[in-house]
Design an enzyme around this catalytic site. Structure first.
Site, PDB file in Angstrom:
ATOM      1  N   GLY A  31       0.840  -1.208   0.000  1.00  0.00           N
ATOM      2  CA  GLY A  31       0.000   0.000   0.000  1.00  0.00           C
ATOM      3  C   GLY A  31       0.865   1.244   0.000  1.00  0.00           C
ATOM      4  O   GLY A  31       2.069   1.173   0.263  1.00  0.00           O
ATOM      5  N   LEU A  32       0.217   2.354  -0.266  1.00  0.00           N
ATOM      6  CA  LEU A  32       0.932   3.630  -0.323  1.00  0.00           C
ATOM      7  C   LEU A  32       1.562   3.981   1.030  1.00  0.00           C
ATOM      8  O   LEU A  32       1.115   3.483   2.066  1.00  0.00           O
ATOM      9  CB  LEU A  32      -0.056   4.751  -0.693  1.00  0.00           C
ATOM     10  CG  LEU A  32      -0.635   4.718  -2.106  1.00  0.00           C
ATOM     11  CD1 LEU A  32      -1.794   5.705  -2.206  1.00  0.00           C
ATOM     12  CD2 LEU A  32       0.445   5.050  -3.140  1.00  0.00           C
ATOM     13  N   SER A  33       2.541   4.866   0.987  1.00  0.00           N
ATOM     14  CA  SER A  33       3.087   5.408   2.228  1.00  0.00           C
ATOM     15  C   SER A  33       1.948   6.100   2.983  1.00  0.00           C
ATOM     16  O   SER A  33       1.174   6.852   2.383  1.00  0.00           O
ATOM     17  CB  SER A  33       4.196   6.415   1.885  1.00  0.00           C
ATOM     18  OG  SER A  33       4.667   7.005   3.067  1.00  0.00           O
ATOM     19  N   GLY A  34       1.809   5.794   4.257  1.00  0.00           N
ATOM     20  CA  GLY A  34       0.739   6.414   5.058  1.00  0.00           C
ATOM     21  C   GLY A  34      -0.589   5.695   4.978  1.00  0.00           C
ATOM     22  O   GLY A  34      -1.565   6.124   5.585  1.00  0.00           O
ATOM     23  N   SER A  35      -0.645   4.579   4.247  1.00  0.00           N
ATOM     24  CA  SER A  35      -1.929   3.868   4.147  1.00  0.00           C
ATOM     25  C   SER A  35      -2.251   3.128   5.450  1.00  0.00           C
ATOM     26  O   SER A  35      -3.421   2.846   5.722  1.00  0.00           O
ATOM     27  CB  SER A  35      -1.921   2.897   2.952  1.00  0.00           C
ATOM     28  OG  SER A  35      -0.867   1.972   3.069  1.00  0.00           O
ATOM     29  N   GLY A  36      -1.236   2.802   6.234  1.00  0.00           N
ATOM     30  CA  GLY A  36      -1.478   2.158   7.532  1.00  0.00           C
ATOM     31  C   GLY A  36      -0.807   0.807   7.710  1.00  0.00           C
ATOM     32  O   GLY A  36      -1.114   0.086   8.670  1.00  0.00           O
ATOM     33  N   LYS A  37       0.116   0.457   6.845  1.00  0.00           N
ATOM     34  CA  LYS A  37       0.752  -0.874   6.910  1.00  0.00           C
ATOM     35  C   LYS A  37       1.432  -1.102   8.264  1.00  0.00           C
ATOM     36  O   LYS A  37       1.199  -2.112   8.918  1.00  0.00           O
ATOM     37  CB  LYS A  37       1.801  -1.030   5.779  1.00  0.00           C
ATOM     38  CG  LYS A  37       1.228  -0.865   4.385  1.00  0.00           C
ATOM     39  CD  LYS A  37       2.291  -1.000   3.314  1.00  0.00           C
ATOM     40  CE  LYS A  37       3.326   0.101   3.321  1.00  0.00           C
ATOM     41  NZ  LYS A  37       2.824   1.476   3.069  1.00  0.00           N
ATOM     42  N   SER A 105       5.959  -1.936  -1.748  1.00  0.00           N
ATOM     43  CA  SER A 105       6.019  -2.897  -2.859  1.00  0.00           C
ATOM     44  C   SER A 105       5.060  -2.467  -3.991  1.00  0.00           C
ATOM     45  O   SER A 105       4.009  -3.076  -4.183  1.00  0.00           O
ATOM     46  CB  SER A 105       5.741  -4.327  -2.392  1.00  0.00           C
ATOM     47  OG  SER A 105       4.798  -4.425  -1.366  1.00  0.00           O
TER      48      SER A 105
END
Ligand code: ADP
Length: 198
Positions: A31-37, A105
């Protein structure tokens, strides 16, 4: 259980899984940066630990300041970053350890490579989904602001591509679900897959 060991091979994965009372898998969060991974990964690891599982959390910052500290963000380096992470995950899985991987990724190609290296049976893809506008508002590390000013070249979602995963095993929409709801959803999905049947 009767033990059959080969003199020429390490103790097999299934023995290690028996010892740890779990089935090893890689939960790959993209997921995007800041999406919550990382937020979800950290909370999920604790919930699994409380339930007796041994989990290794692999996270972008940890890896990029350590084993991959010679890599930058070009297409080639991003590929090499993920290749090494996939190989490291495979080592953990072969030792019976569950891994939770939190990495942008960004492309289908990169994720397919990781899946190939780890093996499709051990690889579970979770898309941590949030629109870029939301990620940008969160801007945890101030990276989007810098990227918009052109201070970070090749920033995913702005000046570098992010492919929406076409067929993830699980999608967590963090613009619509709380962290707790996402963790609950991930637990329901993941627990049956890592629980060893006696
Ligand atoms: P990533 O690892 O994908 O770059 P982070 O987990 O580091 O993302 O950052 C996500 C940020 O968004 C955190 O500050 C987190 O508290 C915040 N956030 C707000 N709502 C949510 C949500 N529903 N799920 C996950 N994170 C959320």
């Amino acid at each position: 259980m009767e033990l059959f060991f080969s003199d020429k091979k390490p103790v097999g994965r299934s023995y290690k899984e028996q010892r740890l009372k779990q089935k090893a898998k890689v939960l790959w969060m993209t997921g995007l940066s800041g999406s919550g991974k990382t937020t979800i990964g950290l909370a999920l690891e604790k919930e699994l630990y409380k339930r007796g599982f041994l989990v290794m959390l692999l996270d972008g910052d940890l890896v990029r300041t350590g084993i991959n500290n010679n890599l930058k963000f070009s297409v080639e380096d991003r590929k090499e970053n993920i290749r090494r992470i996939a190989e490291v995950s495979k080592l953990f899985v072969n030792c019976g350890v569950v891994t939770i991987n939190c990495f942008i990724s960004p492309t289908n190609e990169i994720r397919a490579m990781a899946k190939n290296l780890i093996g499709k049976d051990d690889f579970l893809e979770v898309f941590i989904s949030a629109p870029i506008e939301i990620c940008e508002t969160r801007d945890v590390k101030g990276l989007y602001a810098k990227a918009r000013k052109g201070e970070i070249p090749e920033f995913t979602g702005i000046s570098s591509p992010f492919d929406i995963p076409p067929d993830p095993d699980l999608v967590l929409k963090t613009d619509q679900m709380s962290v707790e709801e996402s963790v609950q959803c991930a637990l329901e999905f993941f627990l049956p897959k890592i629980t060893l049947q006696e």
